[in-house]
Design a protein around this motif. Structure first.
Motif, PDB file in Angstrom:
ATOM      1  N   ALA A  37     -37.697  69.853 -10.464  1.00  0.00           N
ATOM      2  CA  ALA A  37     -38.172  70.702  -9.088  1.00  0.00           C
ATOM      3  C   ALA A  37     -36.752  70.445  -8.600  1.00  0.00           C
ATOM      4  CB  ALA A  37     -38.719  70.247  -8.601  1.00  0.00           C
ATOM      5  N   GLY A  38     -35.615  69.670  -9.491  1.00  0.00           N
ATOM      6  CA  GLY A  38     -34.055  69.430  -9.000  1.00  0.00           C
ATOM      7  C   GLY A  38     -34.306  68.006  -7.544  1.00  0.00           C
ATOM      8  N   GLU A  39     -35.123  67.330  -8.184  1.00  0.00           N
ATOM      9  CA  GLU A  39     -35.540  66.113  -7.258  1.00  0.00           C
ATOM     10  C   GLU A  39     -35.157  64.837  -7.739  1.00  0.00           C
ATOM     11  OE1 GLU A  39     -39.392  65.665  -5.804  1.00  0.00           O
ATOM     12  OE2 GLU A  39     -39.600  67.731  -4.979  1.00  0.00           O
ATOM     13  N   ARG A  40     -35.195  63.797  -7.406  1.00  0.00           N
ATOM     14  CA  ARG A  40     -34.686  62.492  -8.769  1.00  0.00           C
ATOM     15  C   ARG A  40     -33.628  62.630  -9.496  1.00  0.00           C
ATOM     16  NH1 ARG A  40     -38.874  58.891  -8.939  1.00  0.00           N
ATOM     17  NH2 ARG A  40     -41.065  60.243  -8.042  1.00  0.00           N
ATOM     18  N   GLY A  41     -32.161  62.994  -8.770  1.00  0.00           N
ATOM     19  CA  GLY A  41     -31.375  63.679  -9.058  1.00  0.00           C
ATOM     20  C   GLY A  41     -30.351  62.356 -10.066  1.00  0.00           C
ATOM     21  N   SER A  42     -30.026  61.189  -9.811  1.00  0.00           N
ATOM     22  CA  SER A  42     -29.225  60.165 -10.074  1.00  0.00           C
ATOM     23  C   SER A  42     -30.236  59.251 -11.311  1.00  0.00           C
ATOM     24  CB  SER A  42     -28.965  58.893  -9.444  1.00  0.00           C
ATOM     25  OG  SER A  42     -30.920  58.136  -8.593  1.00  0.00           O
ATOM     26  N   GLU A  43     -31.824  59.532 -11.080  1.00  0.00           N
ATOM     27  CA  GLU A  43     -32.681  58.958 -11.979  1.00  0.00           C
ATOM     28  C   GLU A  43     -32.930  60.152 -13.461  1.00  0.00           C
ATOM     29  OE1 GLU A  43     -36.848  58.538 -10.918  1.00  0.00           O
ATOM     30  OE2 GLU A  43     -36.033  57.661  -9.067  1.00  0.00           O
ATOM     31  N   ALA A  44     -32.604  60.680 -13.320  1.00  0.00           N
ATOM     32  CA  ALA A  44     -32.443  61.903 -13.935  1.00  0.00           C
ATOM     33  C   ALA A  44     -30.605  62.271 -15.178  1.00  0.00           C
ATOM     34  CB  ALA A  44     -32.169  63.989 -13.309  1.00  0.00           C
ATOM     35  N   ALA A  94     -33.668  64.120 -19.935  1.00  0.00           N
ATOM     36  CA  ALA A  94     -33.749  64.901 -18.339  1.00  0.00           C
ATOM     37  C   ALA A  94     -32.456  65.360 -18.077  1.00  0.00           C
ATOM     38  CB  ALA A  94     -34.353  63.598 -17.327  1.00  0.00           C
ATOM     39  N   ALA A  95     -31.286  64.648 -18.034  1.00  0.00           N
ATOM     40  CA  ALA A  95     -29.742  64.864 -17.830  1.00  0.00           C
ATOM     41  C   ALA A  95     -29.646  66.470 -18.376  1.00  0.00           C
ATOM     42  CB  ALA A  95     -28.360  63.813 -17.893  1.00  0.00           C
ATOM     43  N   HIS A  96     -29.766  66.313 -20.014  1.00  0.00           N
ATOM     44  CA  HIS A  96     -29.294  67.605 -20.690  1.00  0.00           C
ATOM     45  C   HIS A  96     -30.306  68.686 -20.355  1.00  0.00           C
ATOM     46  CE1 HIS A  96     -26.012  65.668 -23.330  1.00  0.00           C
ATOM     47  NE2 HIS A  96     -26.325  65.109 -22.928  1.00  0.00           N
ATOM     48  N   THR A 102     -23.245  62.475 -20.284  1.00  0.00           N
ATOM     49  CA  THR A 102     -22.673  63.514 -19.113  1.00  0.00           C
ATOM     50  C   THR A 102     -21.852  64.919 -20.190  1.00  0.00           C
ATOM     51  OG1 THR A 102     -20.894  62.478 -20.861  1.00  0.00           O
ATOM     52  CG2 THR A 102     -20.976  61.696 -18.875  1.00  0.00           C
ATOM     53  N   GLY A 103     -21.680  65.916 -18.909  1.00  0.00           N
ATOM     54  CA  GLY A 103     -21.403  67.118 -19.336  1.00  0.00           C
ATOM     55  C   GLY A 103     -22.680  68.331 -20.012  1.00  0.00           C
ATOM     56  N   ASP A 104     -22.336  69.312 -20.091  1.00  0.00           N
ATOM     57  CA  ASP A 104     -22.805  70.226 -20.997  1.00  0.00           C
ATOM     58  C   ASP A 104     -23.739  70.254 -22.411  1.00  0.00           C
ATOM     59  OD1 ASP A 104     -24.116  71.074 -18.343  1.00  0.00           O
ATOM     60  OD2 ASP A 104     -22.450  72.427 -18.555  1.00  0.00           O
ATOM     61  N   ALA A 105     -22.301  70.226 -22.788  1.00  0.00           N
ATOM     62  CA  ALA A 105     -22.211  69.389 -24.784  1.00  0.00           C
ATOM     63  C   ALA A 105     -23.090  67.968 -24.589  1.00  0.00           C
ATOM     64  CB  ALA A 105     -21.319  70.012 -24.640  1.00  0.00           C
ATOM     65  N   LEU A 165     -32.250  73.528 -28.364  1.00  0.00           N
ATOM     66  CA  LEU A 165     -33.347  73.847 -28.851  1.00  0.00           C
ATOM     67  C   LEU A 165     -33.720  71.948 -29.247  1.00  0.00           C
ATOM     68  CD1 LEU A 165     -33.237  77.136 -31.622  1.00  0.00           C
ATOM     69  CD2 LEU A 165     -34.090  76.517 -29.256  1.00  0.00           C
ATOM     70  N   LEU A 166     -33.183  71.299 -29.572  1.00  0.00           N
ATOM     71  CA  LEU A 166     -33.141  70.178 -29.810  1.00  0.00           C
ATOM     72  C   LEU A 166     -33.173  69.154 -27.943  1.00  0.00           C
ATOM     73  CD1 LEU A 166     -32.849  67.117 -30.925  1.00  0.00           C
ATOM     74  CD2 LEU A 166     -30.787  66.947 -30.559  1.00  0.00           C
ATOM     75  N   VAL A 167     -32.543  69.935 -27.061  1.00  0.00           N
ATOM     76  CA  VAL A 167     -33.375  69.182 -25.807  1.00  0.00           C
ATOM     77  C   VAL A 167     -34.816  69.721 -25.179  1.00  0.00           C
ATOM     78  CG1 VAL A 167     -32.383  68.933 -23.025  1.00  0.00           C
ATOM     79  CG2 VAL A 167     -30.923  68.541 -25.144  1.00  0.00           C
ATOM     80  N   LEU A 168     -34.939  70.730 -25.788  1.00  0.00           N
ATOM     81  CA  LEU A 168     -36.719  71.385 -25.642  1.00  0.00           C
ATOM     82  C   LEU A 168     -37.172  70.895 -26.042  1.00  0.00           C
ATOM     83  CD1 LEU A 168     -37.373  73.466 -23.540  1.00  0.00           C
ATOM     84  CD2 LEU A 168     -37.211  74.751 -25.705  1.00  0.00           C
ATOM     85  N   MET A 169     -37.386  70.550 -27.454  1.00  0.00           N
ATOM     86  CA  MET A 169     -37.852  69.994 -28.090  1.00  0.00           C
ATOM     87  C   MET A 169     -38.288  68.585 -27.756  1.00  0.00           C
ATOM     88  SD  MET A 169     -37.068  71.770 -31.814  1.00  0.00           S
ATOM     89  CE  MET A 169     -37.061  73.496 -32.411  1.00  0.00           C
ATOM     90  N   LEU A 170     -37.139  67.626 -27.639  1.00  0.00           N
ATOM     91  CA  LEU A 170     -37.481  66.671 -26.732  1.00  0.00           C
ATOM     92  C   LEU A 170     -38.673  65.725 -26.126  1.00  0.00           C
ATOM     93  CD1 LEU A 170     -34.463  64.602 -28.009  1.00  0.00           C
ATOM     94  CD2 LEU A 170     -36.744  64.060 -28.952  1.00  0.00           C
TER      95      LEU A 170
END
Length: 291
Positions: free
Chosen positions: A79-86, A92-94, A6-9, A44-49
């Motif tokens: 690409a913006g697909e699979r929204g609920s799965e992401a 993926a969400a973060h 949930t959320g950005d942070a 950076l953590l999200v990118l590295m993961l």
């Protein structure tokens, strides 16, 4: 099913979980992350993961097709697909939230997924130019995007350093992985370097001609060393604010030295430095502002 993010942070519990994942899957980047700016550490953590997830796909499959399906899933997500799965996938969400919040381009991440298809098969790396292209879309892309997250303005001057440092980092990584990749029948040493030492893929994997294999390993390490030298020159001319993105590259030179010393023995025994030495190298690089 994964808990929906949930959320950005990152919440404290999410951060703890994701840090544990990174420590398990890519401890060197985890150790480097701890020395990077606090303000962007979660991004950076999200990118590295994300990088760790797609880099480890080969380790989780027996046949290439499931790996290709997983990489396609990531491309669809980006690409913006699979929204609920992401949204049900913490990384993926973060990643998507962070990309939107930071205006981070996702095209390099999609290209990274496409480059990782090579990992799923045992096709030989044709030549050094092909290797540079592969490294450019994987290791170099992570360095450049890390630079962007740390300092978007300074990152406009880091492309050359990212390009060369990524190749050097990829070479070191593949030298470290030689026992594992050999067991898979996988060869990342460029074919033109093998040919110059009188070897082909099968002869290199067999490892019978120790002198020739040693020459091939040293030539591969020398190829990495040349790019590391160019990366250091480029880093000396770029804004220092982006330097923390390059901390993981401080672990490259010792690997290249050990590979050149051990030669054919790299096929049999891992050459990774003890963790305490890697931590010390990262800390020292952070203090000096040099890799």
């Amino acid at each position: 099913m994964a808990e929906e993010a949930t959320g950005d942070a990152l919440r404290p519990d999410e951060r703890k979980d994701l840090l544990a994942r990174l420590r398990e899957t890519d401890i060197d980047r985890y150790l480097a992350l701890l020395l990077m700016p606090d303000a962007v550490r979660d991004d950076l953590l999200v990118l590295m993961l994300f990088n760790a997830e797609i880099a480890a796909i080969r380790d989780r499959i027996r046949d290439p097709l499931p790996g290709e399906i997983r990489l396609q899933w990531w491309r669809d997500v980006l690409a913006g697909e699979r929204g609920s799965e992401a949204q049900a996938h913490p990384v993926a969400a973060h990643l998507l939230a962070m990309a939107a919040r930071r205006s981070m381009p996702v095209a390099p991440l999609i290209a990274m997924c496409e480059a990782r298809i090579f990992d799923l098969y045992d096709d030989p790396m044709p030549d050094r130019s092909s290797y540079e292209g592969y490294a450019g879309e994987t290791a170099s892309a992570i360095l450049q995007m890390s630079s962007f997250l740390i300092d978007p303005v300074a990152s406009t001057d880091t492309a050359t350093a990212s390009g060369h440092a990524g190749v050097a980092q990829a070479v070191a990584g593949h030298l470290l992985m030689l026992p594992m990749s050999r067991a898979r029948g996988q060869v990342f040493v460029p074919g033109d370097l093998l040919a110059a030492t009188g070897l082909d893929r099968e002869a290199f994997l067999a490892g019978d001609n120790k002198a020739a294999v040693t020459n091939a390993v040293r030539a591969f390490a020398g190829f990495g060393r040349d790019h590391l030298h160019k990366a250091r020159l480029a880093l000396s001319k770029m804004p220092g604010t982006a330097f923390p993105a390059f901390l993981p590259v401080s672990l490259v030179a010792p690997v290249l030295r050990r590979a050149e010393k051990i030669g054919a023995g790299c096929l049999e025994s891992p050459i990774r430095l003890p963790q305490w030495r890697r931590q010390l190298l990262l800390w020292w690089a952070a203090q000096r502002g040099r890799i």
